[in-house]
Design an enzyme around this catalytic site. Structure first.
Site, PDB file in Angstrom:
ATOM      1  N   LYS A 298       0.855  -1.176   0.000  1.00  0.00           N
ATOM      2  CA  LYS A 298       0.000   0.000   0.000  1.00  0.00           C
ATOM      3  C   LYS A 298       0.897   1.235   0.000  1.00  0.00           C
ATOM      4  CE  LYS A 298      -1.507   2.937   2.799  1.00  0.00           C
ATOM      5  NZ  LYS A 298      -1.659   4.151   1.927  1.00  0.00           N
TER       6      LYS A 298
ATOM      7  N   GLU B 215       9.882   2.524  10.487  1.00  0.00           N
ATOM      8  CA  GLU B 215      10.883   3.547  10.192  1.00  0.00           C
ATOM      9  C   GLU B 215      10.122   4.857  10.183  1.00  0.00           C
ATOM     10  OE1 GLU B 215      12.378   6.371   8.423  1.00  0.00           O
ATOM     11  OE2 GLU B 215      12.802   5.219   6.607  1.00  0.00           O
TER      12      GLU B 215
ATOM     13  N   CYS C 274      13.272  12.067   5.936  1.00  0.00           N
ATOM     14  CA  CYS C 274      13.181  11.763   7.365  1.00  0.00           C
ATOM     15  C   CYS C 274      14.543  11.783   8.047  1.00  0.00           C
ATOM     16  CB  CYS C 274      12.499  10.412   7.583  1.00  0.00           C
ATOM     17  SG  CYS C 274      13.272   9.045   6.696  1.00  0.00           S
TER      18      CYS C 274
ATOM     19  N   GLU D 247       9.632  17.448  14.047  1.00  0.00           N
ATOM     20  CA  GLU D 247      10.001  17.224  12.647  1.00  0.00           C
ATOM     21  C   GLU D 247       9.153  18.131  11.754  1.00  0.00           C
ATOM     22  OE1 GLU D 247      11.001  13.447   9.821  1.00  0.00           O
ATOM     23  OE2 GLU D 247       9.121  13.355  10.918  1.00  0.00           O
TER      24      GLU D 247
END
Length: 476
Positions: free
Chosen positions: A170, A245, A279, A378
């Site tokens: 997905k 992750e 990231c 972030e």
């Protein structure tokens, strides 16, 4: 206008059982660029059942049989790399040079590395009088993000294939063009029916259905911290393995030496690449406090050289992926100003001359303290924070003072000092003077997730360890 209204299940392109049609937006123009089918729970079940059936035979294939399939994938990947690159530019705004370069190179690198690892991977080993067997874990649900779309698909699909697993992919709604082409590549390569399946849909529907499905043995997700937590909660009901992750707020420690200014400038370009949507980007730059003004001058000059514009032209930065992402980044930039950080480049609003498209100014804050929101959360955009440190112990303490632990960088002339600093950083991957290695494991500590991808370590995520105790007769 692209239209992708079918899913790939059991070796066939099929109509969804239950779906809605979503419209995708080109982030450079804010105009519709395609239509996509967004599936439901029944589509997930059909794909999972196909993968379960295929597992019976694929899990028993030999190393040589899997290598033959992966070599065919490599051939097809090379044929379609230009198509993949164009899709990446269109769907998430990566400049054409970056999309056709590093984006495509990453997918290719993970494929060739998986082939290399598979040739030597020890599926069995003897310990004492026992045989330790590494069996494929089973059916894998793979949930991938939009920011490095081919990289994140490749780093999951190829190890899963190589170890004898079957899977349901997905991909993100924001990057379904490249996912469709990737699937066409595997179909053309003759991957056996049911081994690889692909459905599109919302994470709250398709992702949740994969996580809770009792016939899925593993879920591997790359995404936000909140998405990773929700997948783990949903997966807990069937005690399946979850590999995460997740986010990062990585630190780049610049050593106090004659290369400091050059390393500052280089780090600016690294963060701005892919519009800051990485990231592992080291968005906290740590420089000697006594040389802050020198670092500011180098950062300002480097940021001024970052060109922003139409991703089909020769620019360093295209747009960010969506209007939602644009507004989130603008909010963080405004927050940094409110917090009292020194804005030395960029700022709120679009770059001059760009009044349409989700373009963000390359933004740098200096004199940032590690308690500021812009240093702790972030941002996932082209925003870098410069923090000062007193000495290397202070630098390491600042770097480790984070909820995240995905990646980091150390740059400096004295390699032994850089190595020593890297050893003290509590993060999953530290790049010394720009090092890069497809065989080195990648993954996080703390709220950045668990497990490791890339190279041989990526294979370990997809195997179960089975002990055949007494396999060898006892001596005497």
């Amino acid at each position: 206008m692209r239209e992708y209204l079918k899913f790939y299940i059991d070796g066939q392109w099929v109509d969804p059982i239950e779906h809605t049609v979503g419209t995708t937006i080109n982030p450079a123009t804010e105009e519709p660029s395609g239509k996509i089918a967004l599936g439901g729970v029944q589509d997930v079940d059909r794909a999972v059942q196909a993968a379960r059936r295929a597992f019976k035979s694929w899990s028993k294939t030999s190393r040589e049989e899997r290598l033959a399939v992966m070599e065919r994938i490599l051939e097809e990947y090379n044929k379609r790399s230009a198509d993949l690159a164009a899709a990446i530019t269109e769907e998430m705004g990566a400049p054409a040079g970056l999309a056709g370069g590093f984006h495509i190179h990453l997918g290719l690198g993970h494929l060739t590395t998986a082939i290399e690892v598979l040739k030597e991977f020890a599926f069995e080993e003897k310990i004492g009088n026992s045989l330790i067997v590494k069996d494929p874990i089973g059916v894998c649900g793979l949930i991938t993000p939009w920011n490095w779309p081919v990289n994140q698909i490749a780093v999951k699909v190829f190890p899963a294939l190589a170890t004898g697993c079957t899977m349901v992919l997905k991909a993100s709604q924001e990057s379904h063009f490249s996912a469709q082409i990737f699937t066409e590549i595997l179909d053309a390569a003759g991957v056996p029916a049911g081994v690889f399946n692909m459905i599109q849909g919302r994470g709250s529907v398709v992702g949740e259905a994969l996580a809770v499905h009792p016939e899925v043995d593993l879920v591997s997700i790359t995404g936000s911290e909140s998405a990773g937590v929700q997948v783990a909660i949903n997966a807990a009901t069937s005690v399946k393995r979850v590999c995460q992750e997740l986010g990062g707020k990585s630190a780049h420690i610049i050593l106090d030496d004659e290369q400091m200014a050059a390393n500052v400038a280089g780090a600016i370009g690294g963060v701005m690449m892919n519009s800051g949507q990485t990231c592992s980007a080291s968005t906290r730059m740590l420089v000697p406090k006594a040389r802050m003004e020198e670092a500011i001058a180098a950062a300002q000059e480097a940021a001024a050289q970052v060109t922003v514009g139409d991703p089909n032209s020769e620019v360093a930065m295209g747009p960010v992926v969506s209007g939602k992402q644009f507004e989130s980044i603008q909010g963080y930039i405004a927050k940094g100003i409110d917090e009292g950080a020194t804005l030395i480049a960029g700022g709120v609003g679009r770059p001059e001359g760009l009044d349409k498209g989700f373009y963000v100014k390359p933004t740098v804050f200096a004199n940032v303290t590690n308690d500021m929101v812009i240093a702790r959360e972030e941002i996932f955009g082209p925003v870098l924070c410069i923090l000062g440190y007193e000495d290397l112990d202070d630098a390491v303490a600042i770097a480790n003072d984070s909820d995240f632990g995905l990646a980091g960088n150390v740059s400096g002339v004295d390699l032994e000092t850089a190595r020593n600093v890297a050893r003290q950083m509590r993060t999953g991957a530290i790049y010394i003077n720009g090092g890069f290695d497809f065989h080195a494991p990648f993954g996080g500590m703390k709220r950045s997730g668990n497990g490791r991808e890339w190279g041989e370590y990526g294979f370990h995520e997809y195997v179960e360890i089975k002990s055949l105790v007494g396999y060898e007769p006892a001596a005497g």
